[in-house]
Design a protein around this motif. Sequence first.
Motif, PDB file in Angstrom:
ATOM      1  N   ALA A 240       0.830  -1.208   0.000  1.00 51.59           N
ATOM      2  CA  ALA A 240       0.000   0.000   0.000  1.00 51.59           C
ATOM      3  C   ALA A 240       0.861   1.253   0.000  1.00 51.59           C
ATOM      4  O   ALA A 240       0.601   2.200  -0.757  1.00 51.59           O
ATOM      5  CB  ALA A 240      -0.937  -0.010   1.209  1.00 51.59           C
ATOM      6  N   ALA A 241       1.901   1.283   0.837  1.00 50.38           N
ATOM      7  CA  ALA A 241       2.759   2.467   0.903  1.00 50.38           C
ATOM      8  C   ALA A 241       3.548   2.638  -0.394  1.00 50.38           C
ATOM      9  O   ALA A 241       3.748   3.775  -0.863  1.00 50.38           O
ATOM     10  CB  ALA A 241       3.702   2.356   2.096  1.00 50.38           C
ATOM     11  N   TRP A 242       3.997   1.530  -0.988  1.00 47.66           N
ATOM     12  CA  TRP A 242       4.731   1.628  -2.250  1.00 47.66           C
ATOM     13  C   TRP A 242       3.820   2.147  -3.360  1.00 47.66           C
ATOM     14  O   TRP A 242       4.212   3.015  -4.143  1.00 47.66           O
ATOM     15  CB  TRP A 242       5.311   0.265  -2.632  1.00 47.66           C
ATOM     16  CG  TRP A 242       6.021   0.302  -3.955  1.00 47.66           C
ATOM     17  CD1 TRP A 242       5.539  -0.158  -5.158  1.00 47.66           C
ATOM     18  CD2 TRP A 242       7.317   0.839  -4.229  1.00 47.66           C
ATOM     19  NE1 TRP A 242       6.460   0.062  -6.160  1.00 47.66           N
ATOM     20  CE2 TRP A 242       7.556   0.675  -5.613  1.00 47.66           C
ATOM     21  CE3 TRP A 242       8.288   1.447  -3.440  1.00 47.66           C
ATOM     22  CZ2 TRP A 242       8.730   1.092  -6.219  1.00 47.66           C
ATOM     23  CZ3 TRP A 242       9.477   1.864  -4.036  1.00 47.66           C
ATOM     24  CH2 TRP A 242       9.690   1.692  -5.408  1.00 47.66           C
ATOM     25  N   SER A 243       2.607   1.632  -3.428  1.00 50.25           N
ATOM     26  CA  SER A 243       1.669   2.080  -4.446  1.00 50.25           C
ATOM     27  C   SER A 243       1.367   3.568  -4.292  1.00 50.25           C
ATOM     28  O   SER A 243       1.319   4.313  -5.280  1.00 50.25           O
ATOM     29  CB  SER A 243       0.377   1.265  -4.355  1.00 50.25           C
ATOM     30  OG  SER A 243      -0.576   1.722  -5.291  1.00 50.25           O
ATOM     31  N   ALA A 244       1.177   4.019  -3.045  1.00 51.80           N
ATOM     32  CA  ALA A 244       0.913   5.444  -2.805  1.00 51.80           C
ATOM     33  C   ALA A 244       2.097   6.297  -3.215  1.00 51.80           C
ATOM     34  O   ALA A 244       1.932   7.389  -3.785  1.00 51.80           O
ATOM     35  CB  ALA A 244       0.582   5.662  -1.332  1.00 51.80           C
ATOM     36  N   ALA A 245       3.302   5.800  -2.944  1.00 47.43           N
ATOM     37  CA  ALA A 245       4.499   6.548  -3.318  1.00 47.43           C
ATOM     38  C   ALA A 245       4.631   6.656  -4.833  1.00 47.43           C
ATOM     39  O   ALA A 245       5.021   7.706  -5.368  1.00 47.43           O
ATOM     40  CB  ALA A 245       5.739   5.887  -2.717  1.00 47.43           C
ATOM     41  N   MET A 246       4.322   5.573  -5.557  1.00 40.70           N
ATOM     42  CA  MET A 246       4.400   5.633  -7.014  1.00 40.70           C
ATOM     43  C   MET A 246       3.337   6.583  -7.579  1.00 40.70           C
ATOM     44  O   MET A 246       3.584   7.281  -8.568  1.00 40.70           O
ATOM     45  CB  MET A 246       4.234   4.232  -7.608  1.00 40.70           C
ATOM     46  CG  MET A 246       5.411   3.293  -7.294  1.00 40.70           C
ATOM     47  SD  MET A 246       7.053   3.941  -7.816  1.00 40.70           S
ATOM     48  CE  MET A 246       7.660   4.603  -6.236  1.00 40.70           C
ATOM     49  N   GLU A 247       2.179   6.619  -6.961  1.00 41.21           N
ATOM     50  CA  GLU A 247       1.163   7.581  -7.399  1.00 41.21           C
ATOM     51  C   GLU A 247       1.650   9.011  -7.181  1.00 41.21           C
ATOM     52  O   GLU A 247       1.401   9.896  -8.010  1.00 41.21           O
ATOM     53  CB  GLU A 247      -0.140   7.340  -6.628  1.00 41.21           C
ATOM     54  CG  GLU A 247      -1.240   8.339  -6.950  1.00 41.21           C
ATOM     55  CD  GLU A 247      -1.621   8.383  -8.421  1.00 41.21           C
ATOM     56  OE1 GLU A 247      -2.048   9.465  -8.894  1.00 41.21           O
ATOM     57  OE2 GLU A 247      -1.494   7.344  -9.109  1.00 41.21           O
ATOM     58  N   THR A 248       2.370   9.240  -6.095  1.00 41.13           N
ATOM     59  CA  THR A 248       2.948  10.561  -5.868  1.00 41.13           C
ATOM     60  C   THR A 248       3.951  10.911  -6.962  1.00 41.13           C
ATOM     61  O   THR A 248       4.010  12.049  -7.438  1.00 41.13           O
ATOM     62  CB  THR A 248       3.622  10.618  -4.486  1.00 41.13           C
ATOM     63  OG1 THR A 248       2.603  10.609  -3.477  1.00 41.13           O
ATOM     64  CG2 THR A 248       4.479  11.862  -4.315  1.00 41.13           C
ATOM     65  N   CYS A 249       4.750   9.933  -7.385  1.00 36.24           N
ATOM     66  CA  CYS A 249       5.705  10.183  -8.468  1.00 36.24           C
ATOM     67  C   CYS A 249       4.974  10.561  -9.761  1.00 36.24           C
ATOM     68  O   CYS A 249       5.430  11.439 -10.510  1.00 36.24           O
ATOM     69  CB  CYS A 249       6.589   8.960  -8.693  1.00 36.24           C
ATOM     70  SG  CYS A 249       7.750   8.627  -7.344  1.00 36.24           S
ATOM     71  N   VAL A 250       3.854   9.917 -10.027  1.00 34.35           N
ATOM     72  CA  VAL A 250       3.053  10.252 -11.203  1.00 34.35           C
ATOM     73  C   VAL A 250       2.543  11.684 -11.091  1.00 34.35           C
ATOM     74  O   VAL A 250       2.587  12.459 -12.060  1.00 34.35           O
ATOM     75  CB  VAL A 250       1.878   9.263 -11.361  1.00 34.35           C
ATOM     76  CG1 VAL A 250       0.928   9.721 -12.466  1.00 34.35           C
ATOM     77  CG2 VAL A 250       2.398   7.871 -11.659  1.00 34.35           C
ATOM     78  N   ARG A 251       2.067  12.059  -9.916  1.00 33.09           N
ATOM     79  CA  ARG A 251       1.561  13.424  -9.708  1.00 33.09           C
ATOM     80  C   ARG A 251       2.687  14.439  -9.833  1.00 33.09           C
ATOM     81  O   ARG A 251       2.479  15.538 -10.374  1.00 33.09           O
ATOM     82  CB  ARG A 251       0.901  13.519  -8.344  1.00 33.09           C
ATOM     83  CG  ARG A 251      -0.415  12.747  -8.242  1.00 33.09           C
ATOM     84  CD  ARG A 251      -0.864  12.596  -6.807  1.00 33.09           C
ATOM     85  NE  ARG A 251      -0.977  13.896  -6.152  1.00 33.09           N
ATOM     86  CZ  ARG A 251      -0.886  14.070  -4.834  1.00 33.09           C
ATOM     87  NH1 ARG A 251      -0.635  13.040  -4.038  1.00 33.09           N
ATOM     88  NH2 ARG A 251      -1.031  15.270  -4.321  1.00 33.09           N
ATOM     89  N   ALA A 252       3.871  14.090  -9.357  1.00 30.46           N
ATOM     90  CA  ALA A 252       5.005  14.996  -9.502  1.00 30.46           C
ATOM     91  C   ALA A 252       5.345  15.202 -10.966  1.00 30.46           C
ATOM     92  O   ALA A 252       5.581  16.330 -11.428  1.00 30.46           O
ATOM     93  CB  ALA A 252       6.210  14.456  -8.734  1.00 30.46           C
ATOM     94  N   ALA A 253       5.365  14.112 -11.738  1.00 33.79           N
ATOM     95  CA  ALA A 253       5.665  14.225 -13.165  1.00 33.79           C
ATOM     96  C   ALA A 253       4.602  15.038 -13.887  1.00 33.79           C
ATOM     97  O   ALA A 253       4.914  15.789 -14.829  1.00 33.79           O
ATOM     98  CB  ALA A 253       5.776  12.832 -13.779  1.00 33.79           C
ATOM     99  N   ALA A 254       3.360  14.927 -13.459  1.00 33.46           N
ATOM    100  CA  ALA A 254       2.274  15.656 -14.105  1.00 33.46           C
ATOM    101  C   ALA A 254       2.381  17.164 -13.893  1.00 33.46           C
ATOM    102  O   ALA A 254       1.723  17.932 -14.606  1.00 33.46           O
ATOM    103  CB  ALA A 254       0.930  15.151 -13.598  1.00 33.46           C
ATOM    104  N   CYS A 255       3.198  17.576 -12.953  1.00 32.85           N
ATOM    105  CA  CYS A 255       3.464  19.011 -12.782  1.00 32.85           C
ATOM    106  C   CYS A 255       4.334  19.556 -13.908  1.00 32.85           C
ATOM    107  O   CYS A 255       4.481  20.774 -14.042  1.00 32.85           O
ATOM    108  CB  CYS A 255       4.154  19.264 -11.439  1.00 32.85           C
ATOM    109  SG  CYS A 255       3.111  18.956  -9.997  1.00 32.85           S
TER     110      CYS A 255
END
Length: 373
Positions: free
Chosen positions: A277-292
């Motif tokens: 769960a924590a890894w998946s959330a972290a990867m979603e954060t990376c996606v959101r960072a890239a979307a910036c």
Amino acid sequence: MRLTVVGNPDNRRVGLFTAAVLAAGLPRPAVLPWADVLTGAAPPPAGALVRVDSPGEDPHVDRLLRRAAVPARHGELVGLADAYAGLVDGLARVAAGGAKLLNDPGDVAALCDKRRCHARLSAAGVPVPAALPGVDGYASLRAAMAAAGWARVFVKPAHGSSAAGVLALAVGPRGVRAVTPIEVAPDGLFNSLRVRAYDDEATVAALVDRIAGEGLHVERWLPKAGLGDRVVDVRVVVVAGRPTHAVVRAATGPLTNLHLGNARGDLAELRAAAGPAAWSAAMETCVRAAACFPRSLHVGVDLMFLVGWRRHAVAEVNAFGDLLPGVLADGRDTYAEQVHALTSGRWERWRATATAAAPQSGTRAAEVVACGT
């Protein structure tokens, strides 16, 4: 599809990308040297598809970026703000012919200014360390730390890379301690491959004041999670909105950059420690960072899990953070992954979606990560 690369022709980045292009059965990309861009060469024409690579690791190009009369000495910390201004100007020259760039000049300009990058991430709700505004020297740094109640911070040149000029500063009852790769010489400051510690406050103050001339970005020092006797963070390369490659960076001190003598850690071990769960959330954060940065084919996200593994934060996002030699995902290295994203159409699909969804100015800033000292 015919690609052009703006880069330093003998640099391994250009070589690795060229190899990936050829392996995909595409024509050999044209190479436009950074030195030519900065001395007036014609830009790629309209219709060209252009990858802009890092201008680093070339003393002549560095001198041109800084508009300096003589090259910097090896490792010398000089002209970081001037080099940034030269990069921004060079990107404008590359774009002037109407080519389609895989690294948008506006994105790169924000990514290479830590203050602007942090602000963009924070406004989009990406978890980042809290930052101190308006620090222009040691006196204002100490005053801002006291006002915020912070005992530990990272002091970073606004336009540095590869930990150049970074100080991990701790203040306590026994005095100050700064961990940094900066070597102090009688005739200047130099970025060393050896991390050292300074505990003389006058020396630390002088270091901060000298770096402040290049612009400062100061963040709260968050406690990273560890594996064994080392603290760890992760460089995650996001290609066309998808986290594809990751490298664990493990260190006995606060600076985890691999070129400082640190080791690659075990990604499987880190993922097990964090849990699915924590890894998946972290990867979603990376996606959101890239979307910036929606007009850039790839970014390198420096992600840290905090002590306890339940929380994470983005330390930095890198415009040229895709150099991970030997790291494969689905049989592809980071360069082959980018070529695949281009040839499969994934880049165009993600770019259209991410650009449409990009936050507009005035978006409410989310809370930044804050932890106890």
